[in-house]
Design an enzyme around this catalytic site. Sequence first.
Site, PDB file in Angstrom:
ATOM      1  N   ARG A  49      39.062  -0.018 -54.499  1.00 51.72           N
ATOM      2  CA  ARG A  49      40.196  -0.212 -53.583  1.00 51.72           C
ATOM      3  C   ARG A  49      41.467   0.240 -54.300  1.00 51.72           C
ATOM      4  O   ARG A  49      41.437   0.574 -55.490  1.00 51.72           O
ATOM      5  CB  ARG A  49      40.297  -1.660 -53.071  1.00 51.72           C
ATOM      6  N   GLY A  50      42.586   0.226 -53.545  1.00 49.70           N
ATOM      7  CA  GLY A  50      43.847   0.732 -54.105  1.00 49.70           C
ATOM      8  C   GLY A  50      44.016   2.180 -53.670  1.00 49.70           C
ATOM      9  O   GLY A  50      43.090   2.985 -53.812  1.00 49.70           O
ATOM     10  N   ALA A  51      45.202   2.493 -53.138  1.00 50.87           N
ATOM     11  CA  ALA A  51      45.388   3.785 -52.468  1.00 50.87           C
ATOM     12  C   ALA A  51      45.015   5.016 -53.319  1.00 50.87           C
ATOM     13  O   ALA A  51      44.194   5.837 -52.889  1.00 50.87           O
ATOM     14  CB  ALA A  51      46.819   3.876 -51.947  1.00 50.87           C
ATOM     15  N   ARG A  92      38.412   3.195 -44.241  1.00 54.95           N
ATOM     16  CA  ARG A  92      39.621   2.364 -44.181  1.00 54.95           C
ATOM     17  C   ARG A  92      40.755   3.271 -43.698  1.00 54.95           C
ATOM     18  O   ARG A  92      40.926   4.376 -44.209  1.00 54.95           O
ATOM     19  CB  ARG A  92      39.956   1.778 -45.567  1.00 54.95           C
ATOM     20  N   ASP A 239      50.606   1.981 -49.990  1.00 52.83           N
ATOM     21  CA  ASP A 239      49.424   2.637 -49.416  1.00 52.83           C
ATOM     22  C   ASP A 239      49.804   3.871 -48.624  1.00 52.83           C
ATOM     23  O   ASP A 239      48.991   4.771 -48.397  1.00 52.83           O
ATOM     24  CB  ASP A 239      48.646   1.657 -48.546  1.00 52.83           C
ATOM     25  N   ASN A 248      52.333  -1.374 -47.316  1.00 47.44           N
ATOM     26  CA  ASN A 248      51.652  -1.901 -48.518  1.00 47.44           C
ATOM     27  C   ASN A 248      50.961  -3.211 -48.155  1.00 47.44           C
ATOM     28  O   ASN A 248      51.032  -3.681 -47.002  1.00 47.44           O
ATOM     29  CB  ASN A 248      52.669  -2.067 -49.658  1.00 47.44           C
ATOM     30  N   LYS A 249      50.307  -3.781 -49.139  1.00 51.28           N
ATOM     31  CA  LYS A 249      49.509  -4.998 -48.946  1.00 51.28           C
ATOM     32  C   LYS A 249      50.257  -6.073 -48.157  1.00 51.28           C
ATOM     33  O   LYS A 249      51.457  -6.295 -48.392  1.00 51.28           O
ATOM     34  CB  LYS A 249      49.106  -5.512 -50.336  1.00 51.28           C
TER      35      LYS A 249
HETATM   36  O1  MRU Z   1      43.434  -3.555 -49.789  1.00 54.50           O
HETATM   37  P1  MRU Z   1      43.706  -2.905 -51.113  1.00 54.50           P
HETATM   38  O2  MRU Z   1      43.362  -3.769 -52.287  1.00 54.50           O
HETATM   39  O3  MRU Z   1      43.099  -1.526 -51.202  1.00 54.50           O
HETATM   40  O4  MRU Z   1      45.288  -2.726 -51.124  1.00 54.50           O
HETATM   41  C1  MRU Z   1      45.924  -2.222 -52.247  1.00 54.50           C
HETATM   42  C2  MRU Z   1      47.385  -2.212 -52.136  1.00 54.50           C
HETATM   43  O5  MRU Z   1      47.953  -2.584 -51.137  1.00 54.50           O
HETATM   44  C3  MRU Z   1      48.165  -1.646 -53.291  1.00 54.50           C
HETATM   45  O6  MRU Z   1      49.390  -2.275 -53.434  1.00 54.50           O
HETATM   46  C4  MRU Z   1      48.408  -0.163 -53.018  1.00 54.50           C
HETATM   47  O7  MRU Z   1      47.210   0.487 -52.717  1.00 54.50           O
HETATM   48  C5  MRU Z   1      49.073   0.519 -54.136  1.00 54.50           C
HETATM   49  S1  MRU Z   1      47.942   0.827 -55.439  1.00 54.50           S
HETATM   50  C6  MRU Z   1      48.625   1.768 -56.640  1.00 54.50           C
END
Ligand code: MRU
Length: 345
Positions: A49-51, A92, A239, A248-249
């Site tokens: 996970r993570g963009a 996603r 994201d 973002n999250k």
């Molecule tokens: O649902 P996730 O864990 O994939 O969400 C991640 C985030 O929202 C991060 O803040 C975002 O991807 C930035 S990562 C460098």
Amino acid sequence: MGINLTRTIEWKAGSVTTIDQTKLPNRTSLLKIESCDGIAKAIRTMQVRGAPLLGAVAAYGLALTAFHSKAKDKDQIMRELAASAEILKRTRPTAVNLFWALKRVMKKAEETRGDAVDVVKAVVDESQMIATEDVEANQKIGKHGTNIVDDGDNLLTHCNAGSLATVGYGTALGVIRAAWSDGKSIKVIATETRPLLQGARLTTYELLRERIPVTLITDNMVGYIMSKGLVDKVIVGADRIVKDAVVNKIGTYTIAVLAKEHKVPFYVAAPKSTFDMNRLAEDVIVEERNIEEVVKFGDMRIAPKKISALNPAFDITPMKYITAIIYEEDVISPEEFQKLSAING
Ligand code: MRU
């Protein structure tokens, strides 16, 4: 391969090895994936996970299809790649890096002259390049970002925008890493990030490994902590950054509004692969995840059966709450970002 936070994903002769993030911090378990379907499943279940990492892993999904293909000619391999890209696109919807990487690899494949073998090589090389470039971009983000960090700062971050969310180094945590290695005496406050606890499980894990001082809070403590003057700056990842907002999250928007109220600067650190210059907030699909994640805390049920619940995974923070965007080329104001999007959009 042990857990390597300087390179969270590795390609080796038709297989991809990465960290199963759902097991952290209690277990360090590696995932070996050999098919595009395996990559799609790992994305959906949030093992990865993570963009920026989603971008790299999606590219590798296409590399796996190409590498294991029995296609005899370019047309056939292009059809197989297009089918895999469709599967990956449906995993996603919010992080733009995933779509950006798929587009980039498909373009490379289309432009490659020759036979199926030439396309395989081009797709694998392009995926490797995406992964390598991500680490380089994050290190540059760190270099630019350290300038906004003062000695003695208390920095609040949300979710995990670290090595684990990228191919290495991290975006928001990249800035924190760079400031720390510049010798700045900083302290980090990490929000737990309900419902999947990326802050509690992953951000604290990463920072502790490097002995960067970190204190965990629950999401609902942010207002109180800010009102007590305990936060000097907020730094989060993204994201997707569209013309008028940062996606973002879930919980980021709440923190940004609180930061404005308490005059705490709010920074967003993200590579250009997260920029989506042609779109507005209203165009973004915010992923809605299964409510099981909300009605349970880990494996324990915490709400009555049949309760109705919501589970948007992201939220949208309008540009007026953002002090600056830190990317691999510079630190820019939202107005400068909007000018950039007028040129590049
Ligand atoms: O649902 P996730 O864990 O994939 O969400 C991640 C985030 O929202 C991060 O803040 C975002 O991807 C930035 S990562 C460098």
